[in-house]
Design an enzyme around this catalytic site. Sequence first.
Site, PDB file in Angstrom:
ATOM      1  N   HIS A  25       0.631  -1.182  -0.178  1.00  0.00           N
ATOM      2  CA  HIS A  25       0.083   0.158   0.017  1.00  0.00           C
ATOM      3  C   HIS A  25       0.775   1.243  -0.088  1.00  0.00           C
ATOM      4  O   HIS A  25       0.928   2.259  -1.038  1.00  0.00           O
ATOM      5  CB  HIS A  25      -1.043   0.004   1.168  1.00  0.00           C
ATOM      6  CG  HIS A  25      -1.914   1.222   1.303  1.00  0.00           C
ATOM      7  ND1 HIS A  25      -3.049   1.051   0.864  1.00  0.00           N
ATOM      8  CD2 HIS A  25      -1.611   2.428   1.785  1.00  0.00           C
ATOM      9  CE1 HIS A  25      -3.563   2.283   1.132  1.00  0.00           C
ATOM     10  NE2 HIS A  25      -2.743   3.282   1.578  1.00  0.00           N
ATOM     11  N   GLU A  26       1.883   1.375   0.934  1.00  0.00           N
ATOM     12  CA  GLU A  26       2.550   2.539   0.933  1.00  0.00           C
ATOM     13  C   GLU A  26       3.582   2.506  -0.106  1.00  0.00           C
ATOM     14  O   GLU A  26       3.961   3.710  -0.776  1.00  0.00           O
ATOM     15  CB  GLU A  26       3.468   2.591   2.289  1.00  0.00           C
ATOM     16  CG  GLU A  26       2.531   2.695   3.584  1.00  0.00           C
ATOM     17  CD  GLU A  26       1.655   3.714   3.655  1.00  0.00           C
ATOM     18  OE1 GLU A  26       1.771   4.789   3.139  1.00  0.00           O
ATOM     19  OE2 GLU A  26       0.317   3.600   4.633  1.00  0.00           O
ATOM     20  N   HIS A  76       1.826   4.383  -2.831  1.00  0.00           N
ATOM     21  CA  HIS A  76       1.827   5.919  -2.614  1.00  0.00           C
ATOM     22  C   HIS A  76       3.353   6.543  -3.124  1.00  0.00           C
ATOM     23  O   HIS A  76       3.433   7.274  -3.658  1.00  0.00           O
ATOM     24  CB  HIS A  76       1.652   6.116  -1.086  1.00  0.00           C
ATOM     25  CG  HIS A  76       0.324   6.142  -0.801  1.00  0.00           C
ATOM     26  ND1 HIS A  76      -0.610   6.787  -1.317  1.00  0.00           N
ATOM     27  CD2 HIS A  76      -0.267   5.543   0.276  1.00  0.00           C
ATOM     28  CE1 HIS A  76      -2.032   6.701  -0.666  1.00  0.00           C
ATOM     29  NE2 HIS A  76      -1.688   5.803   0.474  1.00  0.00           N
ATOM     30  N   GLU A  98      -4.882   7.733  -3.171  1.00  0.00           N
ATOM     31  CA  GLU A  98      -5.172   6.392  -2.641  1.00  0.00           C
ATOM     32  C   GLU A  98      -5.368   5.428  -3.566  1.00  0.00           C
ATOM     33  O   GLU A  98      -5.196   4.235  -3.483  1.00  0.00           O
ATOM     34  CB  GLU A  98      -6.338   6.447  -1.770  1.00  0.00           C
ATOM     35  CG  GLU A  98      -6.878   5.749  -0.807  1.00  0.00           C
ATOM     36  CD  GLU A  98      -5.819   5.408   0.503  1.00  0.00           C
ATOM     37  OE1 GLU A  98      -4.835   6.059   0.566  1.00  0.00           O
ATOM     38  OE2 GLU A  98      -5.929   4.329   1.110  1.00  0.00           O
TER      39      GLU A  98
HETATM   40 ZN    ZN Z   1      -3.313   5.167   1.934  1.00  0.00          ZN
END
Ligand code: ZN
Length: 500
Positions: free
Chosen positions: A261-262, A265, A291
């Site tokens: 997830h990170e 980003h 996101e």
């Molecule tokens: Zn996030």
Amino acid sequence: METLAAYKAHLREIGKLNSALTLLQWDQRTCLPPKGHEARAETIGKLAKIVFELGTADKLGRYLEKLEAEDDLSLEDRASVRVVGKDYRRHKAIPPSLFERFAVARSRSESAWEKARAASDFQSFQPHLEEIVDFARRFAEYYGYKENPYDALIEGFEPGMTGREVRGVMAPLRERLVPFLKQLLAEGARPDTSFLRGSFSADRQRALSLRALGAMGYDFAAGRLDTAVHPFTSSTGPNDVRVTTRFVENDLLSSLYSSLHEGGHALYDQGISPELQWTGLDEGASFGIHESQSRLWENMIGRSLPFWTFFRPILTQVFPELSSPSADALWRAVNVVEPSLIRVEADEVTYNLHIMLRFELEDGLINGKIAVADLPDLWRDAMGRYLGVTPTDDASGVLQDVHWSAGLFGYFPSYMLGNLYAAQLFATLQEETPDLDARIARGDFALLRGWLQDRVHHFGKVHEPKELVKRVTGKEPDSAYFLSYITRKYSEVYRLAERG
Ligand code: ZN
């Protein structure tokens, strides 16, 4: 053009100070020793005040006015003037004395929320939240809006989006997801997850996260992985984008998926054109678009069968005790659907239902149609209707998220929009790349990463979110892509079709 040069020089000043601020905050959340926090808070406060003053300086207002009247600016310069001008006016709109009172109320409210959540006692938090809602409603009036005061707050997170539009994309989700969830749970075959139980050392989890980030193409020469209680990504520019994760000993997947997830980003921030640095455009197009990049890597890639075909040998190399489940079994296990009380633990199918509930409550609060005192009951009622589970205490209900205590109204919709944008972008990518699955299955992410960089990352904040989605996919944001992705995938995971 003298004005343009002076304007850019002013933004570079702000940008450099913001980089320093970001780094101090990163340090605060990762390795600052406990005794250092008090002085650090003061340092950050001082620096933030200088940044705020530069961002609202009359000089900047004069540059903006001149440049807004200019019609031969480049695409990037025009975008910079649009983005910086909007922020400038929003900051100027709030009388400084009101903002100061808000800052004091917010800090009281945040600590009241922490205590209230620990004691599961909504009543002690209620007067604080009433005060914060009141501030938010006054801010909305100062910012201005056409139809709904809530729009003025959404604008701070998702430029160009309104409550009406969010409601529009959300309606089909409610119609389809609620019955689909019921069908999955009633008729589907729940995946076996027993083999994921065990004790997994932090060192080995870290090794696994590093392998995953490396495979994605995260540039370690322009970043690093550290641990934090609440994982986050921090960027001081395309060449210094740091990710964090958290290792839970009995939960192997938590650190792996938070790294993916990170990492999503981080690829976004590492991929922003270096030419945009310190121009006001050197960040993601919006919270929702940001996101979308994390969710795309975490869910659409990381929770796919091709990914597990590629990643299973790496997993078993680091954790030999996990060598018996097949790629197919792992894929099913990481996609188990479980209606739960807590948003941050929600799976792909139920996540947006948590957001729907918050959206409806926020809209009601900001429009004065819902009283703060009624929130706990309304929360329980909506949880029952959407997810079929009801919290027995407020800690796992209305008190679970920090956002409202800090006055962050309008933030939640961007989580849902992120999921929707991700599905829409991914559908276009799949259409243009027929062998995408085969590439993922052999761990070749170069084309995928390049596609995202060329179409999305490169532009930073040059385009507003709706415009960006339309440029890449040819269509306005539409929840149909997400619905078709979810129903197809989970019908397979839960073997609905096979059962007739
Ligand atoms: Zn996030």
